[in-house]
Design an enzyme around this catalytic site. Sequence first.
Site, PDB file in Angstrom:
ATOM      1  N   ASN A   1       0.825  -1.196   0.000  1.00 60.79           N
ATOM      2  CA  ASN A   1       0.000   0.000   0.000  1.00 60.79           C
ATOM      3  C   ASN A   1       0.863   1.251   0.000  1.00 60.79           C
ATOM      4  O   ASN A   1       0.596   2.217  -0.705  1.00 60.79           O
ATOM      5  CB  ASN A   1      -0.924  -0.017   1.215  1.00 60.79           C
ATOM      6  CG  ASN A   1      -1.796   1.218   1.267  1.00 60.79           C
ATOM      7  OD1 ASN A   1      -2.076   1.797   0.232  1.00 60.79           O
ATOM      8  ND2 ASN A   1      -2.200   1.610   2.446  1.00 60.79           N
TER       9      ASN A   1
ATOM     10  N   TYR B   1      -6.196   7.375  -3.493  1.00 52.46           N
ATOM     11  CA  TYR B   1      -5.321   8.534  -3.326  1.00 52.46           C
ATOM     12  C   TYR B   1      -4.259   8.216  -2.289  1.00 52.46           C
ATOM     13  O   TYR B   1      -4.502   7.473  -1.335  1.00 52.46           O
ATOM     14  CB  TYR B   1      -6.150   9.747  -2.902  1.00 52.46           C
ATOM     15  CG  TYR B   1      -7.070  10.200  -4.010  1.00 52.46           C
ATOM     16  CD1 TYR B   1      -6.563  10.849  -5.118  1.00 52.46           C
ATOM     17  CD2 TYR B   1      -8.438   9.937  -3.964  1.00 52.46           C
ATOM     18  CE1 TYR B   1      -7.400  11.238  -6.163  1.00 52.46           C
ATOM     19  CE2 TYR B   1      -9.279  10.321  -4.996  1.00 52.46           C
ATOM     20  CZ  TYR B   1      -8.752  10.971  -6.088  1.00 52.46           C
ATOM     21  OH  TYR B   1      -9.576  11.347  -7.120  1.00 52.46           O
TER      22      TYR B   1
ATOM     23  N   HIS C   1      -0.855  22.846  -6.515  1.00 51.98           N
ATOM     24  CA  HIS C   1      -2.067  23.137  -5.763  1.00 51.98           C
ATOM     25  C   HIS C   1      -2.434  21.934  -4.912  1.00 51.98           C
ATOM     26  O   HIS C   1      -2.625  20.832  -5.425  1.00 51.98           O
ATOM     27  CB  HIS C   1      -3.207  23.506  -6.718  1.00 51.98           C
ATOM     28  CG  HIS C   1      -3.021  24.858  -7.316  1.00 51.98           C
ATOM     29  ND1 HIS C   1      -3.447  25.189  -8.580  1.00 51.98           N
ATOM     30  CD2 HIS C   1      -2.442  25.971  -6.791  1.00 51.98           C
ATOM     31  CE1 HIS C   1      -3.141  26.460  -8.809  1.00 51.98           C
ATOM     32  NE2 HIS C   1      -2.528  26.955  -7.751  1.00 51.98           N
TER      33      HIS C   1
ATOM     34  N   GLU D   1      -5.505  19.315  -5.387  1.00 50.73           N
ATOM     35  CA  GLU D   1      -5.699  18.641  -6.676  1.00 50.73           C
ATOM     36  C   GLU D   1      -5.071  17.249  -6.623  1.00 50.73           C
ATOM     37  O   GLU D   1      -4.048  16.957  -7.226  1.00 50.73           O
ATOM     38  CB  GLU D   1      -5.118  19.530  -7.788  1.00 50.73           C
ATOM     39  CG  GLU D   1      -5.871  20.856  -7.859  1.00 50.73           C
ATOM     40  CD  GLU D   1      -5.153  21.964  -8.626  1.00 50.73           C
ATOM     41  OE1 GLU D   1      -4.130  21.679  -9.269  1.00 50.73           O
ATOM     42  OE2 GLU D   1      -5.625  23.121  -8.570  1.00 50.73           O
TER      43      GLU D   1
ATOM     44  N   HIS E   1      -2.203  19.911 -13.085  1.00 52.60           N
ATOM     45  CA  HIS E   1      -3.234  20.419 -12.161  1.00 52.60           C
ATOM     46  C   HIS E   1      -4.524  19.645 -12.376  1.00 52.60           C
ATOM     47  O   HIS E   1      -4.636  18.817 -13.272  1.00 52.60           O
ATOM     48  CB  HIS E   1      -3.532  21.892 -12.452  1.00 52.60           C
ATOM     49  CG  HIS E   1      -2.442  22.838 -12.053  1.00 52.60           C
ATOM     50  ND1 HIS E   1      -2.562  23.689 -11.010  1.00 52.60           N
ATOM     51  CD2 HIS E   1      -1.203  23.044 -12.576  1.00 52.60           C
ATOM     52  CE1 HIS E   1      -1.446  24.412 -10.888  1.00 52.60           C
ATOM     53  NE2 HIS E   1      -0.610  24.033 -11.840  1.00 52.60           N
TER      54      HIS E   1
ATOM     55  N   GLU F   1      -4.840  20.402 -17.064  1.00 57.35           N
ATOM     56  CA  GLU F   1      -5.879  20.248 -16.045  1.00 57.35           C
ATOM     57  C   GLU F   1      -6.457  18.859 -16.266  1.00 57.35           C
ATOM     58  O   GLU F   1      -6.973  18.551 -17.337  1.00 57.35           O
ATOM     59  CB  GLU F   1      -6.972  21.310 -16.200  1.00 57.35           C
ATOM     60  CG  GLU F   1      -6.490  22.752 -16.038  1.00 57.35           C
ATOM     61  CD  GLU F   1      -6.234  23.170 -14.580  1.00 57.35           C
ATOM     62  OE1 GLU F   1      -6.556  22.384 -13.661  1.00 57.35           O
ATOM     63  OE2 GLU F   1      -5.713  24.284 -14.380  1.00 57.35           O
TER      64      GLU F   1
HETATM   65  O1  0X9 Z   1      -5.508  28.945 -11.843  1.00 52.40           O
HETATM   66  C1  0X9 Z   1      -4.587  28.143 -11.960  1.00 52.40           C
HETATM   67  O2  0X9 Z   1      -3.521  28.252 -11.396  1.00 52.40           O
HETATM   68  C2  0X9 Z   1      -4.784  26.923 -12.864  1.00 52.40           C
HETATM   69  N1  0X9 Z   1      -6.068  26.340 -12.644  1.00 52.40           N
HETATM   70  S1  0X9 Z   1      -6.415  25.572 -11.266  1.00 52.40           S
HETATM   71  O3  0X9 Z   1      -7.827  25.296 -11.250  1.00 52.40           O
HETATM   72  N2  0X9 Z   1      -5.676  24.180 -11.228  1.00 52.40           N
HETATM   73  O4  0X9 Z   1      -5.978  26.364 -10.180  1.00 52.40           O
HETATM   74  C3  0X9 Z   1      -4.719  27.336 -14.293  1.00 52.40           C
HETATM   75  C4  0X9 Z   1      -3.615  28.262 -14.660  1.00 52.40           C
HETATM   76  C5  0X9 Z   1      -3.617  28.552 -16.127  1.00 52.40           C
HETATM   77  N3  0X9 Z   1      -2.863  29.713 -16.438  1.00 52.40           N
HETATM   78  C6  0X9 Z   1      -3.421  30.891 -16.813  1.00 52.40           C
HETATM   79  N4  0X9 Z   1      -4.680  31.008 -17.053  1.00 52.40           N
HETATM   80  N5  0X9 Z   1      -2.581  31.888 -16.930  1.00 52.40           N
HETATM   81 ZN    ZN Z   2      -4.191  23.930  -9.891  1.00 49.16          ZN
END
Ligand code: 0X9
Ligand code: ZN
Length: 797
Positions: A137, A152, A215, A218, A342, A418
């Site tokens: 595990n 997870y 992040h 996530e 992400h 993403e």
């Molecule tokens: O907001 C962020 O940092 C990213 N999305 S999240 O939902 N994982 O937080 C996307 C970043 C993409 N970059 C730009 N839009 N500049």
């Molecule tokens: Zn993110």
Amino acid sequence: MRTVRCLQASLITLVSGLCVCGSNAQPINLPEFDRIDPLNPFVQSPGVIYQDQSIVRVRTTSQAQLDAVLGLVESVWTERVGVGTITVQISRANLEALTKLGIAHDVLIDDLRAHTDTAWSQLVAQERLDKQNPDQNQRGASVHDEAWFANYKQFGDVITYFNNIATLRPDLATMSTYGTSVLGNALYDLTISGPDAPGNARVDRPVILWNGTQHAREWISPMTVSYLASKFVDSYDTDPRVKNILDSVRIVIAPVANPDGYLYTWSGERFWRKNRRSNGGGSFGVDLNRNWGYEWGGQGASTDPNSDTYRGTSAFSEPETDALGTLAQSFGSDLVAHIDYHSFSQLVLWPYGYADGVQTPEPDRTYFDNLAINLSDEIMSYSGEFYNPMQSVDLYPAAGDSSDWFYGALGVKSLTFELRPSSGGLGGFDPPPSTILPTAQENFQAAMLFAELTTQRLTFGFTPVAMVEADTATPISLTVSDGIASLDPSSPTLFARVGSSGAFNAIAMSDLGNASFGADLPPAPCGNQIEYYFEVSTTDGDTITYPGGGEAAALSTLAQEFNTAFEDQMESNSGWSVGSPSDNASTGVWNRMDPQGTAAQPENDHTPSGTDCWVTDGLAGNSLGDRDIDGGATTLSSPMLDATSAGEGAELVYWRWYSNNAGSSPNEDSMLVQISNNNGSSWTTLETVTENTGVWTEKRFVIANTIAPSAQMRVRFVASDLFNGSIVEAGVDDLRLESVGCSTNPADLNGDGNLDFFDVSAFLAAFAAQEPAADFNNDGVWNFFDVSAFLAAFAQG
Ligand code: 0X9
Ligand code: ZN
């Protein structure tokens, strides 16, 4: 022996915590990690903190309303805050206040604690199953353990899994640390590459860097990059494609870029996003993905320490971003590509994204667009999941993100992925554990392709032609862009032959500018194939062919006679009309003009010497969504055309452009192409266009296959934006009526309309006399290849 001894030492290390492998140390000495025991009845779910909290989507119409909302909420979940729609976490008590203020809202998650606890209990149930084999595990049963991805995994388990890879495959994987977090947790990375080989030392290979978990909440991100690490290593011995990649690339994976935040999402607050920097005044956390040093501090990056998108006190103020940036720079110009993983929304984002309207310079813009589309297509064909490819600013502007820095500061091809799911409120951060494996698997496909595409020595662009005009030299062009090697511009050469045997003739290509090179395919008698490929050299002396297999993979095209009975290049209006009773588009109505290029619409018409085409509002507008089709359908109808003019087998040919893959709600719409043989009284559908080519595409239809050809033919193009609002752009140019085929078979040497013994005998006579009629491949010599080409044409009848 050395490796084996080291491996043994490494295995002992796991137990004794001491590795003496000299500079060859592969796994490292891991500390005791903080670990939550989800099965311990005294351990609380990281949802407890959300007692009496709801998640609500609020719609404000004024700054005053927005200020009132911000005064009531616990935190804002939307990255872009402004008047309009935002998603907030709010206490039940304040939700009542919101209602009393009369501010419009929908409750997305009524009881956030219950919601989080449900996801947690799924995890606990899976942990109970996993517990039957506790060692496995944590570190996995082997280098790559599919079962490990059933749930997870906490920070320590992820790192233990990585270290286990290095322990079991020290020949392929090396574990390191590259820094320390705000709270003193080590930042780990694993380097994966095939062993040194003569003339191919590891240190000479280009580097690709993948990181997860900037992040904290996530959770599918560390799981996905863990899968990439173990699957690449595990497949090295069995999958030639992976071996190829690892023998030419160094892959560096930093699975948890934000360990403090990630640990906290397990122990305290499931939906924590930032790191755990104490900002003073009881406020915590910097959004690491607003802390990078390219255009730091601009749009979409908050100055408020309480905000979820707080940018920090300066660029790279956080040790987590600073260390990852330093690691990246340590590879110097060897670093060629990067992905920041992400979740969620299923997007493939390419830079720039720091400010509204920012344009990524060419040729990178086209490179990124193609790269993102290729990766998206790869996932689509593997699992059927759609990852929307777009420039990150079209999601929202956010200054200080990682991809902008990798690209802007280092010139590295960087993407932000993403991951799954495609949508789903807050629940998007905790899809059921069963989502992990399919997400990871589809991304392994994309990751392999990413490694191949971004480390290509050169990149080729070529649109094959299915047919060419018989007896005519046909200009073709190839684009060659520098990849990690540079092109010798004097080198591009076309190799071509008529027929499918004989030598290929080398034809030097001329430099047409803009990375484009041109040459003519040789003329060929009607009915013959022309086979061809390209060869170029790099400045460091490598020869590269396109397609990769060279002669053996040569492309082919068929020489045909085209008789054009009608052609409209749309440079003037020959009687086309716009509109139909059922049209209801409010913007993006068809017009005939020189289009202004956008990410969704062509910059040029198709006619080589022309300017204008029909396009769904050819103006670019201020943003992608400005001048595209909105609100319904728009119809473009041709004048009456005589379909009989091109004879039996007449074909309708046109060039079209269609794009519906940018922006939100992509790929919901389509363009109908319809044909009528009674001047528009009734219509039959020729094609329903959904493919997003993003280039002008030629379409060709034998009219009689759809409808009886008549002198009262009309064609119409109905483009629309139905359902949710999305970006839809379409174009039409160069419409023709023509017949295609060979009026005479070149093997009918005596021209009597029959292919028989007399033609064979005429050929032999012409061959012996070296007459042009027997020089079947037009190369000025009379040899075996002419005989073979004659026989091929003869056999076609
Ligand atoms: O907001 C962020 O940092 C990213 N999305 S999240 O939902 N994982 O937080 C996307 C970043 C993409 N970059 C730009 N839009 N500049
Ligand atoms: Zn993110």
